[in-house]
Design a protein around this motif. Structure first.
Motif, PDB file in Angstrom:
ATOM      1  N   LEU A 196       0.835  -1.202   0.000  1.00  0.00           N
ATOM      2  CA  LEU A 196       0.000   0.000   0.000  1.00  0.00           C
ATOM      3  C   LEU A 196       0.869   1.251   0.000  1.00  0.00           C
ATOM      4  O   LEU A 196       0.580   2.231  -0.702  1.00  0.00           O
ATOM      5  N   GLY A 197       1.959   1.231   0.765  1.00  0.00           N
ATOM      6  CA  GLY A 197       2.874   2.375   0.763  1.00  0.00           C
ATOM      7  C   GLY A 197       3.523   2.602  -0.582  1.00  0.00           C
ATOM      8  O   GLY A 197       3.714   3.743  -1.009  1.00  0.00           O
ATOM      9  N   ALA A 198       3.870   1.495  -1.279  1.00  0.00           N
ATOM     10  CA  ALA A 198       4.444   1.635  -2.619  1.00  0.00           C
ATOM     11  C   ALA A 198       3.465   2.321  -3.558  1.00  0.00           C
ATOM     12  O   ALA A 198       3.836   3.197  -4.349  1.00  0.00           O
ATOM     13  N   ALA A 199       2.189   1.945  -3.477  1.00  0.00           N
ATOM     14  CA  ALA A 199       1.178   2.590  -4.312  1.00  0.00           C
ATOM     15  C   ALA A 199       1.012   4.057  -3.945  1.00  0.00           C
ATOM     16  O   ALA A 199       0.862   4.924  -4.823  1.00  0.00           O
ATOM     17  N   LEU A 200       1.046   4.360  -2.666  1.00  0.00           N
ATOM     18  CA  LEU A 200       0.894   5.748  -2.228  1.00  0.00           C
ATOM     19  C   LEU A 200       2.048   6.613  -2.726  1.00  0.00           C
ATOM     20  O   LEU A 200       1.830   7.741  -3.189  1.00  0.00           O
ATOM     21  N   ARG A 201       3.254   6.083  -2.671  1.00  0.00           N
ATOM     22  CA  ARG A 201       4.410   6.874  -3.141  1.00  0.00           C
ATOM     23  C   ARG A 201       4.274   7.206  -4.618  1.00  0.00           C
ATOM     24  O   ARG A 201       4.554   8.329  -5.045  1.00  0.00           O
ATOM     25  N   VAL A 202       3.883   6.220  -5.418  1.00  0.00           N
ATOM     26  CA  VAL A 202       3.747   6.452  -6.852  1.00  0.00           C
ATOM     27  C   VAL A 202       2.633   7.461  -7.129  1.00  0.00           C
ATOM     28  O   VAL A 202       2.814   8.433  -7.879  1.00  0.00           O
TER      29      VAL A 202
ATOM     30  N   ALA B  85      -5.406   5.936   0.154  1.00  0.00           N
ATOM     31  CA  ALA B  85      -4.242   5.162   0.581  1.00  0.00           C
ATOM     32  C   ALA B  85      -3.684   5.683   1.900  1.00  0.00           C
ATOM     33  O   ALA B  85      -3.267   4.898   2.760  1.00  0.00           O
ATOM     34  N   THR B  86      -3.678   6.999   2.099  1.00  0.00           N
ATOM     35  CA  THR B  86      -3.161   7.560   3.351  1.00  0.00           C
ATOM     36  C   THR B  86      -4.017   7.127   4.533  1.00  0.00           C
ATOM     37  O   THR B  86      -3.512   6.678   5.567  1.00  0.00           O
ATOM     38  N   THR B  87      -5.314   7.260   4.378  1.00  0.00           N
ATOM     39  CA  THR B  87      -6.229   6.865   5.455  1.00  0.00           C
ATOM     40  C   THR B  87      -6.101   5.373   5.757  1.00  0.00           C
ATOM     41  O   THR B  87      -6.057   4.950   6.922  1.00  0.00           O
ATOM     42  N   ARG B  88      -6.036   4.575   4.705  1.00  0.00           N
ATOM     43  CA  ARG B  88      -5.920   3.125   4.882  1.00  0.00           C
ATOM     44  C   ARG B  88      -4.597   2.760   5.544  1.00  0.00           C
ATOM     45  O   ARG B  88      -4.537   1.877   6.416  1.00  0.00           O
TER      46      ARG B  88
ATOM     47  N   ALA C  99       2.338  12.748   2.147  1.00  0.00           N
ATOM     48  CA  ALA C  99       0.973  13.030   1.691  1.00  0.00           C
ATOM     49  C   ALA C  99       0.286  14.037   2.603  1.00  0.00           C
ATOM     50  O   ALA C  99      -0.364  14.984   2.131  1.00  0.00           O
ATOM     51  N   VAL C 100       0.433  13.848   3.915  1.00  0.00           N
ATOM     52  CA  VAL C 100      -0.235  14.751   4.856  1.00  0.00           C
ATOM     53  C   VAL C 100       0.435  16.119   4.859  1.00  0.00           C
ATOM     54  O   VAL C 100      -0.237  17.166   4.856  1.00  0.00           O
ATOM     55  N   ARG C 101       1.750  16.134   4.828  1.00  0.00           N
ATOM     56  CA  ARG C 101       2.466  17.401   4.936  1.00  0.00           C
ATOM     57  C   ARG C 101       2.378  18.226   3.653  1.00  0.00           C
ATOM     58  O   ARG C 101       2.226  19.449   3.700  1.00  0.00           O
ATOM     59  N   ASP C 102       2.465  17.567   2.500  1.00  0.00           N
ATOM     60  CA  ASP C 102       2.533  18.305   1.243  1.00  0.00           C
ATOM     61  C   ASP C 102       1.206  18.384   0.505  1.00  0.00           C
ATOM     62  O   ASP C 102       1.031  19.250  -0.352  1.00  0.00           O
ATOM     63  N   GLY C 103       0.292  17.461   0.801  1.00  0.00           N
ATOM     64  CA  GLY C 103      -0.971  17.487   0.076  1.00  0.00           C
ATOM     65  C   GLY C 103      -2.183  17.587   0.951  1.00  0.00           C
ATOM     66  O   GLY C 103      -3.312  17.530   0.451  1.00  0.00           O
TER      67      GLY C 103
ATOM     68  N   ALA D 281      -3.698  20.004   2.692  1.00  0.00           N
ATOM     69  CA  ALA D 281      -4.659  21.092   2.490  1.00  0.00           C
ATOM     70  C   ALA D 281      -5.480  20.873   1.236  1.00  0.00           C
ATOM     71  O   ALA D 281      -6.704  21.072   1.226  1.00  0.00           O
ATOM     72  N   ALA D 282      -4.831  20.471   0.144  1.00  0.00           N
ATOM     73  CA  ALA D 282      -5.525  20.296  -1.125  1.00  0.00           C
ATOM     74  C   ALA D 282      -6.384  19.040  -1.145  1.00  0.00           C
ATOM     75  O   ALA D 282      -7.401  18.985  -1.841  1.00  0.00           O
ATOM     76  N   LEU D 283      -5.976  18.033  -0.365  1.00  0.00           N
ATOM     77  CA  LEU D 283      -6.665  16.747  -0.427  1.00  0.00           C
ATOM     78  C   LEU D 283      -7.555  16.494   0.780  1.00  0.00           C
ATOM     79  O   LEU D 283      -8.186  15.430   0.873  1.00  0.00           O
ATOM     80  N   GLY D 284      -7.598  17.439   1.701  1.00  0.00           N
ATOM     81  CA  GLY D 284      -8.469  17.269   2.863  1.00  0.00           C
ATOM     82  C   GLY D 284      -7.953  16.281   3.877  1.00  0.00           C
ATOM     83  O   GLY D 284      -8.741  15.725   4.659  1.00  0.00           O
ATOM     84  N   LEU D 285      -6.627  16.049   3.922  1.00  0.00           N
ATOM     85  CA  LEU D 285      -6.045  15.141   4.910  1.00  0.00           C
ATOM     86  C   LEU D 285      -5.775  15.908   6.200  1.00  0.00           C
ATOM     87  O   LEU D 285      -5.131  16.964   6.187  1.00  0.00           O
ATOM     88  N   ASP D 286      -6.221  15.382   7.315  1.00  0.00           N
ATOM     89  CA  ASP D 286      -6.141  16.092   8.597  1.00  0.00           C
ATOM     90  C   ASP D 286      -4.817  15.791   9.289  1.00  0.00           C
ATOM     91  O   ASP D 286      -4.521  14.623   9.610  1.00  0.00           O
ATOM     92  N   VAL D 287      -4.025  16.832   9.536  1.00  0.00           N
ATOM     93  CA  VAL D 287      -2.724  16.674  10.183  1.00  0.00           C
ATOM     94  C   VAL D 287      -2.888  16.134  11.591  1.00  0.00           C
ATOM     95  O   VAL D 287      -2.152  15.242  12.034  1.00  0.00           O
TER      96      VAL D 287
END
Length: 728
Positions: free
Chosen positions: A496-502, A528-531, A560-564, A566-572
């Motif tokens: 799952l991490g490999a997919a998230l990085r890509v 992928a981040t949430t999972r 993903a959380v640090r760089d995306g 705000a744009a993706l709605g991921l909660d720090v």
């Protein structure tokens, strides 16, 4: 075969081979240099299937074709078309697997290791006396106890119809060239044939509707023929048998010895004249003991091993149990297998037809100044270089030899490629044409076929990245959808991490590839981040070793959380909360506890890493691996943590340090050399030294060996102290 055709002057020579290629036998009879193969494919909406029918100088089929045509015979192939046997590396190699029981009993009865040695013993060691009788007895035995199966039954029925049609014409002798496994069945079928009518020539089966088929000649190589290299061809030692065909058994044995010696000496392996005399004497003695009039292949090989290998072998000799060489094979055995294989590569006549893809690729490489051997540096912000990059990536995906990317990828717009000429490029492109008629189509077909064979989400994401690099937008969209489906149900953190990085890299950076800001990729990143956070929090395992794959997954979550976020709605705060719970959970593996602290630190939470460092030597390195994987930059900027680690390591006993060392080394592998040098320089300064710590990174002795020696010395000192002998 040659003598049979010369003696009978047949009107018809019928050869086991793809019947749909009969009208193109003239292509086979151009001035080629074998080995070569008839390559066939069939492509439909579901998949692409491939098959090869290879020919060597000494193949009976090859001799039958050339000598039959020279004798004025009508030469035909009589087997079902190649596309009917697709997915088989060599259509003449499969029967052996089905009569293994009979051959195994023969091997036991004659005290030989396997079917290859059995064949040498029965045939090659006695090539003339009673050969026909031995071959008939051998194949009658193995066929009489084997189930042919539905596919072979259909093939034999079809071949028998060709033979019956030729024989019924009564215009001259008929020579039929088939594998020995099929001979008894064909003889039986022909004995029951109706002799009162003249049957029509069989028709070639029609290609199924909705499918595309094709056949081309391709250059082959001894390496592809050789069973020892892992291919399914079933031909062991083609280089040796080429010598046997050209020069006879004694010269083949002498040539094999000379080739092995030359290869060993070129690699600075000592081989003396006495060794050669011993090897020859042993081979002659083994041949006599085994009842051979001259040394056969295995006599020579066993003699060489006995004379040149003095230490114990860790794995069976490859000619005693067919299969590829395994890692760690003895260097003498490696060179012996290379000599057996030979380096012969076939060449096609320039007039041989080829699929359009071959010429199209050559023209495109010339137009883009990518032909020949050279080092190529590309700036992907330049439109021409971007086009060059896509062409090279398509060739890389097709695994065309001589195209290697040396650097580039990720967030950089620069690539460096090494191009080299290769005589394997032409066959690779001919075979790639089965996937598509143009380079983009062939690359897309290849990636789609690989995707159909892979269900793991990390692998699918890698294919998605390749599709983007190749500029295949349509395929990239389909793969993105499949990756999105995969991440939602992923059960393993590493893939799952490999997919998230890509997905994150393509969404965040790749304006050049046209994927930056993609809404679908954004959904993949969010899911992928949430999972990944959910999976990480559920992992238990106590003090198990660090797993780099799952640590890279949490590093991808950090990005993903640090760089995306705000744009993706991921909660720090939610991510920090998971990190904090990982730190506090003593049932979690130490690498995840360290990674949890690193996640909190990297996302801006107030933490004191130096207070959280575990003191137990068995878990210290794994915990640090997690911390370094996720918070590498923060660690480098924190001098206090370096001091704590220095004090902690210095306080370890020699034995404790030896226990902790492997995991510590793995942990510091997360830092590139320049950053490890920063650590070393800080340690030098902490202990009152001056200058760079680069020298600490260049210790010649193995650190584990040094630590082990220190632990032994410490144990001896303790024994002497207990015995009251420390001051002596």
């Amino acid at each position: 075969m040659r003598e049979t055709i010369a003696a009978h002057r047949p009107a018809h020579v019928l050869v086991e081979g793809p019947a749909d290629f009969t009208g193109r036998i003239g292509e086979l009879l151009l001035a080629h240099t074998p080995p070569l193969a008839i390559f066939s494919y069939v492509r439909d909406a579901a998949r692409t299937r491939l098959s090869w029918a290879p020919f060597c100088d000494y193949s009976p089929e090859w001799i039958a074709l050339t000598e039959g045509r020279a004798a004025g015979a009508q030469v035909r192939f009589i087997d079902l078309p190649g596309w009917r046997a697709a997915d088989t590396e060599n259509v003449y190699a499969d029967a052996e697997r089905r009569y293994a029981d009979a051959t195994e009993r023969l091997c036991r009865a004659l005290s030989v290791d396997n079917v290859d040695v059995l064949w040498d013993h029965l045939v090659e060691a006695h090539p003339y006396e009673g050969l026909a009788e031995r071959l008939n007895a051998y194949f009658d035995l193995v066929r009489g106890e084997a189930d042919a199966g539905a596919e072979d039954t259909a093939r034999e029925e079809y071949m028998a119809r060709w033979v019956a049609a030729a024989a019924a014409r009564d215009d001259g002798p008929v020579v039929v060239v088939v594998g020995g496994f099929h001979r008894p069945a064909l003889v039986a079928r022909l004995a029951n044939a109706d002799g009162d009518t003249i049957p029509e020539w069989p028709t070639v089966p029609d290609v199924p509707e909705g499918t595309e088929t094709g056949s081309y000649l391709v250059p082959y190589s001894n390496r592809r023929l050789d069973a020892f290299t892992g291919y399914a061809s079933g031909m062991p030692s083609p280089g040796y048998y080429q010598r046997l065909w050209e020069s006879g058994p004694r010269e083949a044995a002498a040539g094999l010895v000379a080739d092995v010696v030359t290869r060993l000496r070129a690699r600075r392996q000592p081989v003396s004249t006495a060794d050669l005399i011993s090897a020859k004497a042993l081979a002659e003695g083994l041949a006599t003991l085994r009842g051979h009039p001259h040394p056969a292949r295995t006599d020579v090989l066993d003699g060489l091993v006995s004379a040149l290998v003095s230490d114990a072998l860790e794995q069976p000799l490859p000619w005693s149990a067919r299969g590829p060489l395994q890692p760690g094979a003895h260097p003498v055995v490696v060179e012996m297998v290379a000599a057996l294989t030979g380096d012969r590569t076939g060449r096609l006549h320039p007039d041989t037809p080829a699929p359009p893809l071959v010429g199209a690729v050559a023209a495109e490489l010339t137009a883009l100044d990518l032909d020949g051997s050279r080092d190529v540096r590309l700036d992907l912000t330049d439109s021409t270089d971007l086009r060059r990059s896509r062409v090279l990536h398509r060739l890389r995906v097709l695994r065309v030899p001589g195209v290697e990317r040396k650097s580039g990828g990720d967030t950089t717009a620069a690539e460096r490629w090494q191009l080299t000429t290769s005589d394997q490029r032409e066959p690779a492109l001919i075979e790639a044409a089965a996937r598509g008629g143009t380079l983009p189509d062939a690359a897309a077909g290849t990636l789609a076929d690989r995707a159909d064979r892979r269900n793991e989400v990390g692998s699918l994401a890698g294919l998605l990245y390749d599709a983007a690099l190749c500029g295949l937008a349509d395929l990239a969209g389909d793969l993105t959808t499949r990756v999105a489906d995969g991440v939602a149900s992923a059960r393993e953190l590493g893939p799952l991490g490999a997919a998230l990085r890509v997905a994150l890299g393509l969404w965040r950076h790749d304006r050049l590839l046209g994927t930056a800001g993609s809404a679908l990729l954004g959904t993949v990143v969010t899911t992928a981040t949430t999972r990944a956070l959910w999976l990480a929090e559920g992992i238990r395992g106590g003090d198990v070793p660090a797993e780099p794959a799952r640590l890279r997954a949490l590093a991808a979550v950090r990005d993903a959380v640090r760089d995306g976020g705000a744009a993706l709605g991921l909660d720090v705060e939610s991510a920090i909360g998971v990190g904090g719970r990982l730190v506090a959970n003593q049932d979690a593996p130490p690498d995840l506890r360290g990674a949890g602290l690193g996640l909190c630190w990297a996302l801006g939470a107030a933490v004191t890493p130096s207070d959280a460092v575990p003191r137990a030597p068995a878990v210290l390195g794994d915990w640090l691996a997690g911390l370094f994987a996720v918070a590498r930059e923060e660690v480098l900027d924190d001098g206090g943590l370096t001091s704590v680690l220095d004090e902690l390591v210095r306080a370890l006993s020699a034995h404790e340090f030896l226990v902790a060392l492997p995991a510590l080394r793995q942990a510091f592998e997360f830092f590139p050399p320049a950053e490890r040098e920063r650590f070393a320089t800080a340690l030098v300064a902490r202990h009152g030294g001056e200058g760079s710590g680069r020298g600490l990174l260049r210790v010649r002795a193995d650190p584990v060996l040094v630590a082990g020696g220190a632990a032994i010395e410490e144990a001896i000192d303790e024994m002497l102290t207990r015995a009251g002998l420390a001051d002596l």
